[in-house]
Design a protein around this motif. Structure first.
Motif, PDB file in Angstrom:
ATOM      1  N   ALA A   1       1.510 -43.660  17.873  1.00  0.00           N
ATOM      2  CA  ALA A   1       0.104 -43.477  18.805  1.00  0.00           C
ATOM      3  C   ALA A   1      -0.820 -43.807  17.910  1.00  0.00           C
ATOM      4  O   ALA A   1      -1.883 -43.250  17.882  1.00  0.00           O
ATOM      5  CB  ALA A   1      -0.011 -42.135  19.418  1.00  0.00           C
TER       6      ALA A   1
ATOM      7  N   ASP B   1       5.066 -49.046  16.714  1.00  0.00           N
ATOM      8  CA  ASP B   1       4.619 -47.809  17.146  1.00  0.00           C
ATOM      9  C   ASP B   1       5.334 -47.862  18.496  1.00  0.00           C
ATOM     10  O   ASP B   1       5.031 -48.026  19.487  1.00  0.00           O
ATOM     11  CB  ASP B   1       3.096 -48.026  17.300  1.00  0.00           C
TER      12      ASP B   1
ATOM     13  N   VAL C   1       5.396 -44.892  20.297  1.00  0.00           N
ATOM     14  CA  VAL C   1       4.772 -44.357  21.239  1.00  0.00           C
ATOM     15  C   VAL C   1       3.942 -45.221  22.411  1.00  0.00           C
ATOM     16  O   VAL C   1       4.021 -45.174  23.528  1.00  0.00           O
ATOM     17  CB  VAL C   1       3.708 -43.282  20.785  1.00  0.00           C
ATOM     18  N   TYR C   2       3.287 -46.163  21.419  1.00  0.00           N
ATOM     19  CA  TYR C   2       2.375 -47.209  22.328  1.00  0.00           C
ATOM     20  C   TYR C   2       3.490 -48.078  23.147  1.00  0.00           C
ATOM     21  O   TYR C   2       2.995 -48.492  24.142  1.00  0.00           O
ATOM     22  CB  TYR C   2       1.537 -47.904  21.476  1.00  0.00           C
TER      23      TYR C   2
ATOM     24  N   LEU D   1       4.603 -46.092  26.140  1.00  0.00           N
ATOM     25  CA  LEU D   1       3.319 -45.810  26.947  1.00  0.00           C
ATOM     26  C   LEU D   1       3.178 -47.052  27.649  1.00  0.00           C
ATOM     27  O   LEU D   1       2.936 -47.136  28.977  1.00  0.00           O
ATOM     28  CB  LEU D   1       2.207 -45.456  26.125  1.00  0.00           C
TER      29      LEU D   1
ATOM     30  N   SER E   1      -1.790 -50.983  19.566  1.00  0.00           N
ATOM     31  CA  SER E   1      -2.835 -50.686  20.388  1.00  0.00           C
ATOM     32  C   SER E   1      -3.450 -51.903  21.169  1.00  0.00           C
ATOM     33  O   SER E   1      -3.838 -51.894  22.261  1.00  0.00           O
ATOM     34  CB  SER E   1      -4.105 -50.120  19.524  1.00  0.00           C
TER      35      SER E   1
ATOM     36  N   MET F   1      -3.002 -38.092  17.955  1.00  0.00           N
ATOM     37  CA  MET F   1      -2.340 -39.197  18.810  1.00  0.00           C
ATOM     38  C   MET F   1      -2.857 -38.945  20.068  1.00  0.00           C
ATOM     39  O   MET F   1      -3.166 -39.862  20.805  1.00  0.00           O
ATOM     40  CB  MET F   1      -0.809 -38.769  18.851  1.00  0.00           C
ATOM     41  N   ARG F   2      -3.011 -37.685  20.787  1.00  0.00           N
ATOM     42  CA  ARG F   2      -3.693 -37.598  22.264  1.00  0.00           C
ATOM     43  C   ARG F   2      -5.072 -38.351  22.265  1.00  0.00           C
ATOM     44  O   ARG F   2      -5.394 -39.007  23.113  1.00  0.00           O
ATOM     45  CB  ARG F   2      -3.709 -36.223  22.409  1.00  0.00           C
TER      46      ARG F   2
ATOM     47  N   ILE G   1      -4.826 -41.961  22.307  1.00  0.00           N
ATOM     48  CA  ILE G   1      -4.349 -42.802  23.536  1.00  0.00           C
ATOM     49  C   ILE G   1      -5.519 -42.356  24.449  1.00  0.00           C
ATOM     50  O   ILE G   1      -5.930 -43.301  25.314  1.00  0.00           O
ATOM     51  CB  ILE G   1      -3.121 -41.852  23.978  1.00  0.00           C
TER      52      ILE G   1
ATOM     53  N   ILE H   1       1.389 -34.771  24.819  1.00  0.00           N
ATOM     54  CA  ILE H   1       2.477 -35.293  23.764  1.00  0.00           C
ATOM     55  C   ILE H   1       3.124 -34.077  23.466  1.00  0.00           C
ATOM     56  O   ILE H   1       2.580 -33.281  22.849  1.00  0.00           O
ATOM     57  CB  ILE H   1       1.933 -36.083  22.612  1.00  0.00           C
TER      58      ILE H   1
ATOM     59  N   SER I   1       7.954 -42.178  27.655  1.00  0.00           N
ATOM     60  CA  SER I   1       6.485 -42.135  28.462  1.00  0.00           C
ATOM     61  C   SER I   1       6.781 -42.068  29.853  1.00  0.00           C
ATOM     62  O   SER I   1       7.555 -42.721  30.567  1.00  0.00           O
ATOM     63  CB  SER I   1       5.737 -42.830  27.930  1.00  0.00           C
TER      64      SER I   1
END
Length: 157
Positions: A21, A38, A40-41, A44, A74, A112-113, A116, A129, A150
């Motif tokens: 993230a 990444d 997480v990204y 997401l 990102s 991280m939150r 995002i 998260i 996610s």
């Protein structure tokens, strides 16, 4: 309202940064990937694409296209956000789960939150998260991989 789910997993290898993230986590391994890796990204972004019934990440950002070599993930999420807005939707909420044996992620989750929330221009309270381990089972549990899942709820604007 529309809901989307996605999962992403990457091998962990030496001489790569561990990025989750948008947060660089101090560790001796990082994600092996065409982009910055990444997970997480990636999860997401793909969950948003799924909610919009647009396909998967590889449809728009193929790993054999040099434009995306080592790209900051990102940027991928920003492009997907634009697709979402062009379709007339916005984020209601996001719930993300990260599975990684080590290192412990608790000290990094708020950052991280925030990343995002800023990236998607939403309130931090719309972003959840969680992090866990795989109890030393399989490649994740042996420290050879990291996984992110996610789920996103979109609402028509």
């Amino acid at each position: 309202m529309r809901i989307g789910f996605a999962s992403d997993i990457h091998q962990l290898v030496e001489n790569r940064k561990l990025i989750l993230a948008g947060v660089v986590i101090p560790f001796d391994k990082g994600e092996k990937a065409h982009s910055d890796g990444d997970v997480v990204y990636h999860a997401l972004g793909e969950s948003i694409l799924g909610a919009l019934a647009l396909g998967d990440l590889g449809t728009f950002f193929p790993d054999n296209d040099n434009r995306y070599k080592d790209i900051d993930s990102s940027i991928i999420v920003k492009e997907i956000k634009k697709m979402m807005e062009d379709k007339g939707y916005g984020i209601n909420n996001i719930d993300i789960s990260i599975t990684l044996e080590a290192p412990k992620l608790r000290p990094y989750i708020e950052n991280m939150r925030q990343n995002i929330a800023q990236l998607l221009e939403i309130d931090i309270n719309q972003v959840s998260i969680k992090a866990g381990t795989n109890e030393k089972m399989d490649d994740i549990g042996r420290g050879n991989a990291v996984k992110a899942e996610s789920i996103v709820l979109l609402e028509e604007k």
